[in-house]
Design a protein around this motif. Structure first.
Motif, PDB file in Angstrom:
ATOM      1  N   GLU A  59    -151.030  -5.430 -52.282  1.00  0.00           N
ATOM      2  CA  GLU A  59    -150.709  -4.715 -51.039  1.00  0.00           C
ATOM      3  C   GLU A  59    -151.707  -3.576 -50.830  1.00  0.00           C
ATOM      4  O   GLU A  59    -152.201  -3.357 -49.731  1.00  0.00           O
ATOM      5  N   GLU A  63    -154.424  -3.144 -47.681  1.00  0.00           N
ATOM      6  CA  GLU A  63    -154.488  -1.946 -46.843  1.00  0.00           C
ATOM      7  C   GLU A  63    -155.883  -1.333 -46.867  1.00  0.00           C
ATOM      8  O   GLU A  63    -156.418  -0.933 -45.824  1.00  0.00           O
ATOM      9  N   GLU A  64    -156.472  -1.277 -48.046  1.00  0.00           N
ATOM     10  CA  GLU A  64    -157.840  -0.753 -48.164  1.00  0.00           C
ATOM     11  C   GLU A  64    -158.807  -1.571 -47.310  1.00  0.00           C
ATOM     12  O   GLU A  64    -159.689  -1.027 -46.644  1.00  0.00           O
ATOM     13  N   LEU A  67    -158.427  -0.756 -43.650  1.00  0.00           N
ATOM     14  CA  LEU A  67    -159.066   0.522 -43.328  1.00  0.00           C
ATOM     15  C   LEU A  67    -160.583   0.375 -43.303  1.00  0.00           C
ATOM     16  O   LEU A  67    -161.252   0.969 -42.450  1.00  0.00           O
ATOM     17  N   ILE A  84    -153.808  -4.170 -37.162  1.00  0.00           N
ATOM     18  CA  ILE A  84    -152.615  -3.326 -37.264  1.00  0.00           C
ATOM     19  C   ILE A  84    -151.395  -4.188 -37.634  1.00  0.00           C
ATOM     20  O   ILE A  84    -150.559  -3.799 -38.449  1.00  0.00           O
ATOM     21  N   LEU A  87    -151.569  -4.863 -41.287  1.00  0.00           N
ATOM     22  CA  LEU A  87    -151.157  -3.658 -42.030  1.00  0.00           C
ATOM     23  C   LEU A  87    -149.636  -3.599 -42.157  1.00  0.00           C
ATOM     24  O   LEU A  87    -149.090  -3.275 -43.218  1.00  0.00           O
ATOM     25  N   LYS A  88    -148.949  -3.899 -41.060  1.00  0.00           N
ATOM     26  CA  LYS A  88    -147.487  -3.805 -41.072  1.00  0.00           C
ATOM     27  C   LYS A  88    -146.856  -4.961 -41.855  1.00  0.00           C
ATOM     28  O   LYS A  88    -145.906  -4.772 -42.614  1.00  0.00           O
ATOM     29  N   ASP A  92    -144.263  -5.178 -45.163  1.00  0.00           N
ATOM     30  CA  ASP A  92    -143.022  -5.962 -45.247  1.00  0.00           C
ATOM     31  C   ASP A  92    -143.054  -6.916 -46.438  1.00  0.00           C
ATOM     32  O   ASP A  92    -142.055  -7.087 -47.121  1.00  0.00           O
TER      33      ASP A  92
ATOM     34  N   LEU B  67    -152.580   3.044 -31.469  1.00  0.00           N
ATOM     35  CA  LEU B  67    -153.478   1.940 -31.111  1.00  0.00           C
ATOM     36  C   LEU B  67    -154.454   2.373 -30.027  1.00  0.00           C
ATOM     37  O   LEU B  67    -155.631   2.007 -30.048  1.00  0.00           O
ATOM     38  N   LEU B  80    -159.313   8.520 -39.161  1.00  0.00           N
ATOM     39  CA  LEU B  80    -158.787   7.152 -39.265  1.00  0.00           C
ATOM     40  C   LEU B  80    -157.621   7.114 -40.253  1.00  0.00           C
ATOM     41  O   LEU B  80    -156.552   6.558 -39.977  1.00  0.00           O
ATOM     42  N   ARG B  81    -157.850   7.719 -41.396  1.00  0.00           N
ATOM     43  CA  ARG B  81    -156.832   7.766 -42.450  1.00  0.00           C
ATOM     44  C   ARG B  81    -155.542   8.433 -41.923  1.00  0.00           C
ATOM     45  O   ARG B  81    -154.433   7.965 -42.179  1.00  0.00           O
ATOM     46  N   ILE B  84    -153.656   6.030 -39.523  1.00  0.00           N
ATOM     47  CA  ILE B  84    -152.967   4.969 -40.262  1.00  0.00           C
ATOM     48  C   ILE B  84    -151.740   5.545 -40.979  1.00  0.00           C
ATOM     49  O   ILE B  84    -150.671   4.922 -41.001  1.00  0.00           O
ATOM     50  N   LEU B  87    -149.034   5.929 -38.442  1.00  0.00           N
ATOM     51  CA  LEU B  87    -148.460   4.600 -38.131  1.00  0.00           C
ATOM     52  C   LEU B  87    -147.376   4.238 -39.150  1.00  0.00           C
ATOM     53  O   LEU B  87    -146.314   3.720 -38.797  1.00  0.00           O
ATOM     54  N   ARG B  95    -136.846   3.637 -39.607  1.00  0.00           N
ATOM     55  CA  ARG B  95    -135.899   3.034 -40.546  1.00  0.00           C
ATOM     56  C   ARG B  95    -134.838   4.041 -40.977  1.00  0.00           C
ATOM     57  O   ARG B  95    -133.680   3.684 -41.171  1.00  0.00           O
ATOM     58  N   TYR B 209    -151.834  10.556 -50.301  1.00  0.00           N
ATOM     59  CA  TYR B 209    -153.035   9.740 -50.110  1.00  0.00           C
ATOM     60  C   TYR B 209    -153.945  10.366 -49.066  1.00  0.00           C
ATOM     61  O   TYR B 209    -155.177  10.422 -49.229  1.00  0.00           O
ATOM     62  N   ARG B 217    -148.268   5.388 -54.853  1.00  0.00           N
ATOM     63  CA  ARG B 217    -147.084   4.548 -54.695  1.00  0.00           C
ATOM     64  C   ARG B 217    -147.103   3.419 -55.711  1.00  0.00           C
ATOM     65  O   ARG B 217    -148.152   3.108 -56.262  1.00  0.00           O
ATOM     66  N   HIS B 218    -145.967   2.852 -55.943  1.00  0.00           N
ATOM     67  CA  HIS B 218    -145.770   1.823 -56.963  1.00  0.00           C
ATOM     68  C   HIS B 218    -146.005   2.358 -58.365  1.00  0.00           C
ATOM     69  O   HIS B 218    -146.116   1.601 -59.303  1.00  0.00           O
TER      70      HIS B 218
END
Lengths: 229, 229
Positions: A59, A63-64, A67, A84, A87-88, A92, B67, B80-81, B84, B87, B95, B209, B217-218
């Motif tokens: 994952e 993502e990297e 970007l 995009i 990315l989403k 998921d 977008l 950019l980072r 994202i 987003l 959620r 990040y 993460r993870h």
């Protein structure tokens, strides 16, 4: 096609392969988690838990890559929308992997205690959820909005199944409170499946947006909220 | 600064205001949902459910704005980072809003039945989760990695609380199976809070990040998977 456009297209093709390969691995993780639960296979459940670290790393890699493409190629219009969406979808898929781990953990617990019976076909629910995930990814590959809409519609069925499961567990606990823990663990497994279906629905909704530009998420028919039981 | 850079900066500032305003609304929704549960306020719970549609629409608006900025300004590097990250944070906020609705639905159910007692301070857990959400957004505003790390560490505490809650519910059901449904609903509320904490942790991880470039993460300390009870 300009040299820039060719480079962008190559990068996007590689990205598509990455997300589909991740999708295949997540599908496999779901399948094994469900099997370990149904057949009390502790080894298989342990394998699901161990391989989740790879899914997590993949994952991060996707993502990297997204970007990198955004920064280097500055895509617009459809290409931008696709990146995009990936990315989403990436997010998921990783969550579905986490939910497989949750089911595998329940499988280990349940394999170590007496088997309890429930008049509910959790296997059928699991098959529906696996099919939703598979079809959501097929819809992405083939830009198939019809298939994506089908996945969204199926989410209601899974919500209904989860409610039925709750009813079964409620009755079972009232009759057999000694095995309370096992029933609650089975109920958790059902809820994890239901959340997987939500994520598959998210993927399908992203596909629909990608193909048609229509935002259908949060629609009254395809509620994101959990079933109210 | 070039005219292009000035336009981009203005667009990013407007986007930041949008996400923070959405964050404030989601914080409010969580607060009201928790209050409706604690004080059996059906009207307030209904309000939470009704205003979720606005939160959903605002999420769509933020995503569209992201977008638009990507397409029009083609930002690179830090900009950019940031986009994202916004987003992704946008998605987590939406959620959390859904989870508020889930808690409000439980509040309505519980307000209509006899009150049950549990030796567990769900209010304290709710306060911890609200504080995590608030601090994750503060960390975003102030690019405060230290605060973001704190939020990640707090997630373990919430996981522990959720496990304690499970133990309390288990004991309660064994003694008082007539109110099984109420206990299960309270357990659901605890799990929704735990998932909110996960989303706040996601936000904090995105902030880390953004600020440091480190992907935490993870990580083994900040597991995304649900508490195993």
């Amino acid at each position: 096609m300009s040299r820039h456009a060719i480079h962008l297209q190559k990068a996007i093709d590689a990205l598509k392969r990455m997300i589909l390969s991740l999708g295949a691995d997540v599908e496999n993780s779901v399948k094994q988690a469900v099997q370990s639960l149904a057949q009390r296979q502790i080894d298989l459940a342990t394998k699901v838990i161990e391989t989740d670290a790879e899914i997590d790393q993949r994952e991060v890699d996707v993502e990297e890559e997204c970007l990198k493409i955004l920064a280097l190629h500055q895509p617009v219009a459809n290409d931008l929308r696709l990146i995009i969406a990936i990315l989403k979808i990436n997010n998921d898929l990783e969550r579905i992997g986490d939910l497989s781990v949750n089911i595998a953990e329940r499988a280990i617990y349940l394999s170590n205690v007496a088997r309890v019976d429930l008049p509910f076909d959790l296997q059928k629910m699991a098959e529906k959820v696996q099919s939703m995930l598979k079809r959501s990814l097929d819809a992405l590959v083939n830009r198939d909005e019809k298939l994506a809409y089908q996945v969204c519609a199926d989410d209601d069925e899974v919500d209904t199944m989860n409610r039925e499961m709750y009813g079964c567990v409620e009755q079972a606990i009232k009759k057999d409170s000694a095995n309370l823990n096992s029933y609650i663990q089975l109920l958790s497994a059902s809820r994890y499946l239901e959340r997987m279906a939500d994520h598959a629905t998210n993927i399908a909704e992203d596909v629909i947006y990608l193909v048609t530009g229509d935002i259908i998420r949060h629609g009254s028919n395809f509620s994101q909220e959990e079933a109210d039981f």
